[in-house]
Motif scaffolding. Structure first.
Motif: not given
Length: 430
Positions: A127-151
């Motif tokens: 289990r790990q947190v995965l991320t990539w891409g260049t956006g700041d709070y905007l995710f085009l190619n980073d389609l790993f899960p996000k927690d919008w309720q926390a945000f």
């Protein structure tokens, strides 16, 4: 409705704080204990972490009937690891109580092992947190899960990136590098589902708070990235094969509309380079929906996404960044024909502008941040100001606002106007 127990957070804070104090005391002492510690070369990392209490309140009455509390949480973070010559392991665990949903929580943020396979390959499993891409709070190619309720509730930014069970293989070459990620089971975003925040339902035509999420598919998912650098410019190519993180399809098989996760493939590219004393980034993606609309299903359309961004230091200790984001819907006529109310459908071209300002003072003990979203096509906005004060190496106090509004109640931020809130967090590091 389950009866709330507001005193539980106070009781738990006292218990965990007591445990933290005792954890800092040695279990035993003797005359040669200090010498043994100095000579020890144990690969096991000492236990560390933090204890944090957070509270947040809605700034107005919610039309769908949700209560005033948006954040009422006490969590304890436990971190440790193992650093051997051949194997490394990481453990990062959150446990606590969430009074908004009246339940205990356990969040395994990282529980993984990694090792080198040959000279150029690194393998990480668990289990790990995965991320990539260049956006700041905007995710085009980073389609790993996000927690919008926390945000949207004011939790620390790290919680926007949700963990996932995955096998990640990284290969580092002389010029090109490759990341391959395999997820044995797709894991969706923790999206706005009515549990904590209400949202607009296109079927009923109003704001709802059903408090449940659709079942996630049991299929697997995969992602890949090829990245390299030339001079001061970084390039990357991306691919994703799985499902959309949010339930964008609607199924009518059961006799009533039910949200579903739609199959999705995505392909994209990005670059980041220096420009005029700052950093410029560009990213694009094509989201290909593998579902098709029918008499029993409404499927999401294909979309082309574009992001342009620039960041620089404006004056000493003050940084600023801007982004332009475009979301273009293909085959727009076909998309409109499937919508329950075409007048409330997303525009074919959705534009979004963002601005971030960050200021540091008093040797970085005080940090002020403002992030703004504004959509000229949707006529809606989201303001996210926050401030933090580091009392010392152990204590951190943070506060902020989440302000959402718009001209219409069906746009992305406009639907969240009843969810605007103020929050406060106190953290103790041990």
């Amino acid at each position: 409705m389950t009866r709330k127990r507001p005193h539980s957070l106070t009781l738990m804070l006292a218990l965990i704080a007591t445990a933290a104090v005792h954890a800092t005391e040695p279990e035993w002492e003797d005359d040669w204990g200090d010498d043994w510690v100095e000579e020890s070369t144990s690969p096991w990392q000492p236990l560390s972490g933090f204890i944090e209490a957070g509270t947040g309140r809605r700034l107005q009455t919610d039309e769908a009937g949700l209560g005033s509390s948006t954040l009422s949480q006490l969590i304890a973070r436990l971190e440790s690891g193992y650093q051997g010559e051949q194997w490394q392991a990481t453990m990062r665990l959150d446990a606590g109580y969430d009074d908004v949903v009246d339940g205990w929580l356990v969040d395994v943020r990282d529980l993984s092992v990694s090792t080198s396979v040959g000279e150029h390959t690194q393998l990480k499993m668990g289990r790990q947190v995965l991320t990539w891409g260049t956006g700041d709070y905007l995710f085009l190619n980073d389609l790993f899960p996000k927690d919008w309720q926390a945000f949207f509730s004011g939790q620390e930014d790290q919680y926007l990136k949700a963990p996932v069970n995955a096998i990640k293989t990284s290969w580092y070459g002389n010029r090109f590098n490759v990341d391959l990620v395999y997820m044995p089971r797709f894991e969706a975003d923790n999206s706005i589902n009515g549990e904590r925040f209400s949202y607009f339902d296109p079927i009923s035509g109003g704001k709802v708070a059903p408090g449940h999420s659709p079942n996630e598919p049991s299929d697997d998912a995969a992602a890949a990235r090829v990245f390299w650098s030339t001079g001061q410019t970084e390039y990357a190519l991306y691919g994703y094969w799985g499902y959309s993180g949010q339930p964008k399809a609607i199924d009518f098989d059961s006799g009533f509309p039910a949200p579903q996760y739609a199959r999705l493939n995505a392909y994209g590219a990005s670059l980041r380079t220096t420009l005029a004393g700052g950093l410029f980034n560009a990213e694009t993606a094509y989201h290909q929906s593998l579902e098709s609309s029918s008499s029993t299903q409404i499927a999401p359309p294909d979309q082309v996404l574009l992001l342009l961004g620039y960041e620089s230091e404006l004056i000493t200790n003050l940084t600023g960044s801007m982004q332009y984001y475009l979301e273009h819907t293909r085959h727009y006529g076909d998309y409109l024909s499937t919508q329950p109310d075409p007048s409330k459908a997303t525009d074919q071209n959705r534009h979004l502008l963002t601005l971030r300002l960050g200021y540091r003072a008093w040797q970085d003990k005080v940090q002020l941040n403002l992030f703004t979203f504004y959509s000229p096509s949707d006529r809606d906005f989201y303001l996210k100001p926050q401030a933090s004060y580091r009392v010392d190496d152990r204590w951190l106090l943070s506060a902020g606002l989440n302000l959402m509004n718009g001209r219409d109640n069906h746009t992305f931020f406009g639907q969240l106007d009843d969810n605007s809130n103020a929050w406060l967090r106190l953290r103790y590091h041990y």
